[in-house]
Scaffold this motif. Structure first.
Motif, short mmCIF file in Angstrom:
data_model
loop_
_atom_site.label_atom_id
_atom_site.label_comp_id
_atom_site.label_asym_id
_atom_site.label_seq_id
_atom_site.Cartn_x
_atom_site.Cartn_y
_atom_site.Cartn_z
N PRO A 159 12.08 10.86 15.45
CA PRO A 159 11.18 10.81 14.15
C PRO A 159 9.55 10.70 13.84
CG PRO A 159 13.25 9.47 13.56
CD PRO A 159 12.90 9.77 15.09
N VAL A 160 8.87 11.41 12.62
CA VAL A 160 7.39 10.78 12.85
C VAL A 160 7.22 9.72 11.92
CG1 VAL A 160 6.93 12.92 13.37
CG2 VAL A 160 7.26 12.86 11.03
N TRP A 161 6.45 8.84 11.98
CA TRP A 161 6.10 7.84 10.89
C TRP A 161 4.94 8.04 10.78
CZ3 TRP A 161 2.87 3.45 12.51
CH2 TRP A 161 2.33 3.59 13.65
N ASP A 167 2.16 8.98 2.75
CA ASP A 167 1.50 9.95 3.72
C ASP A 167 2.07 11.17 3.75
OD1 ASP A 167 0.86 11.71 5.87
OD2 ASP A 167 0.52 9.00 7.54
N PRO A 168 1.37 11.98 3.99
CA PRO A 168 1.48 13.11 3.69
C PRO A 168 2.87 13.93 4.08
CG PRO A 168 -0.65 13.29 3.03
CD PRO A 168 -0.35 12.15 3.29
N ALA A 188 7.29 3.72 8.32
CA ALA A 188 7.57 4.08 7.70
C ALA A 188 8.42 5.87 8.25
CB ALA A 188 7.68 4.58 6.46
N ILE A 189 9.11 6.08 8.80
CA ILE A 189 9.88 7.65 9.53
C ILE A 189 10.22 8.37 8.92
CG2 ILE A 189 10.57 6.02 11.27
CD1 ILE A 189 13.53 6.09 10.99
N GLN A 222 0.73 -1.04 0.05
CA GLN A 222 -0.23 0.14 -0.04
C GLN A 222 0.47 1.34 -0.05
OE1 GLN A 222 -3.57 0.12 -0.11
NE2 GLN A 222 -2.67 -2.22 -0.89
N ASP A 223 2.28 0.63 0.15
CA ASP A 223 2.96 3.00 0.14
C ASP A 223 2.80 3.10 -1.72
OD1 ASP A 223 4.62 2.32 2.53
OD2 ASP A 223 4.91 -0.17 1.56
#
Ligand code: NAP
Length: 229
Positions: free
Chosen positions: A181-183, A189-190, A221-222, A121-122
């Motif tokens: 980090p954000v993930w 994803d924006p 994913a980061i 789905q990436d």
């Protein structure tokens, strides 16, 4: 500085400790007060000299099952750097040894790149796909075989019922920490728009995941935070 870790996580093994990511993970793990066992190739032991007396180093190939068995004994968590290329199934052999030999219930955290997809789905940009294609072509040209071995390593992790997390890194850079980090579950994803993470923060995310049960059976994913914390 040594802080006290939360109950439960006391001893961790870092497989691939001598690399850039590995060394940052050693640093973060020590700061959290964990006992650290590091595994790296014999010729790379010297890269861990700065940690002498603070960690136990077990030299050897990371896909050597005897080496891994010794290293993960009694560990509550295992942090594994999956080499993105290799010969003789190095990456998948490493992952398989960790999956088979870590104690049941141990937290297992693996590193890889964004090109790994768990559920298809990436959504990748055209630039990203081109870079992966060129890298693959160059690897074949210089006969670095088995570029896809990290894909196979992750396939085995995803199929496992161990308490795994696969952390998918974006483009990496050196520099001061910007914080955790954000993930997102999916590339595209924006929130992941910047496509760049400080290596020190990739390591921070991996080490923090040891005690974050929400990340069990996730492949985040980061990307790094823009603003220093
Ligand atoms: N570089 C990037 O831009 C990028 C982007 C996204 C994700 N990642 C992921 O981040 C992780 C770390 O990557 P990194 O680029 O930062 O490299 P790194 O931390 O320096 O790690 C490289 C690792 O590969 C080992 N290695 C190198 N050549 C080898 C060989 N011929 N045979 C066996 N082992 C070998 C190194 O061991 P020695 O110390 O013994 O040499 C080290 O443990 C990887 O899982 C990678 O997929 C990287």
């Amino acid at each position: 500085m040594c802080t006290t870790n939360r109950d439960g996580m006391k001893k961790v093994c870092i497989v691939g400790a001598s690399g850039k990511l590995g060394q940052y993970m050693v640093q973060h793990a020590l700061e959290r007060g964990y006992e650290v066992i590091g595994v790296c190739r014999e010729r790379s032991v010297g890269k861990l000299d700065t940690f002498e007396g603070r960690i136990t180093v077990i030299p050897g190939a990371t896909d050597d099952r005897e080496v891994i068995q010794k290293a993960v004994a009694g560990c509550d968590g295992v942090l594994t750097v999956l080499v993105p290329w290799g010969i003789h199934q190095y990456s998948s052999g490493t992952a398989q040894a960790v999956l088979d030999l870590a104690r049941p219930g141990a937290r297992l955290i693996f590193s890889c790149g964004w090109h790994i997809t768990r559920d298809g789905q990436d959504v990748y940009s055209r630039t990203f796909k081109t870079v992966v294609k060129i890298f693959g072509w160059l690897a074949r040209l210089i006969r670095v075989e088995e570029l896809d071995d990290q894909v196979e390593a992750c396939r085995r992790v995803f199929a496992s019922d161990s308490r795994w997390t696969v952390v998918r890194g974006s483009k990496l850079e050196e520099g001061e920490s910007q914080g955790l980090p954000v993930w997102s579950r999916h590339v595209g994803d924006p929130i992941l728009i910047s496509n760049i993470t400080r290596r020190v923060d990739f390591a921070l995310f991996m080490v923090a995941a040891l005690e974050n049960d929400e990340l069990i059976h996730e492949a985040p994913a980061i990307v790094g935070r823009h603003d220093p914390q």
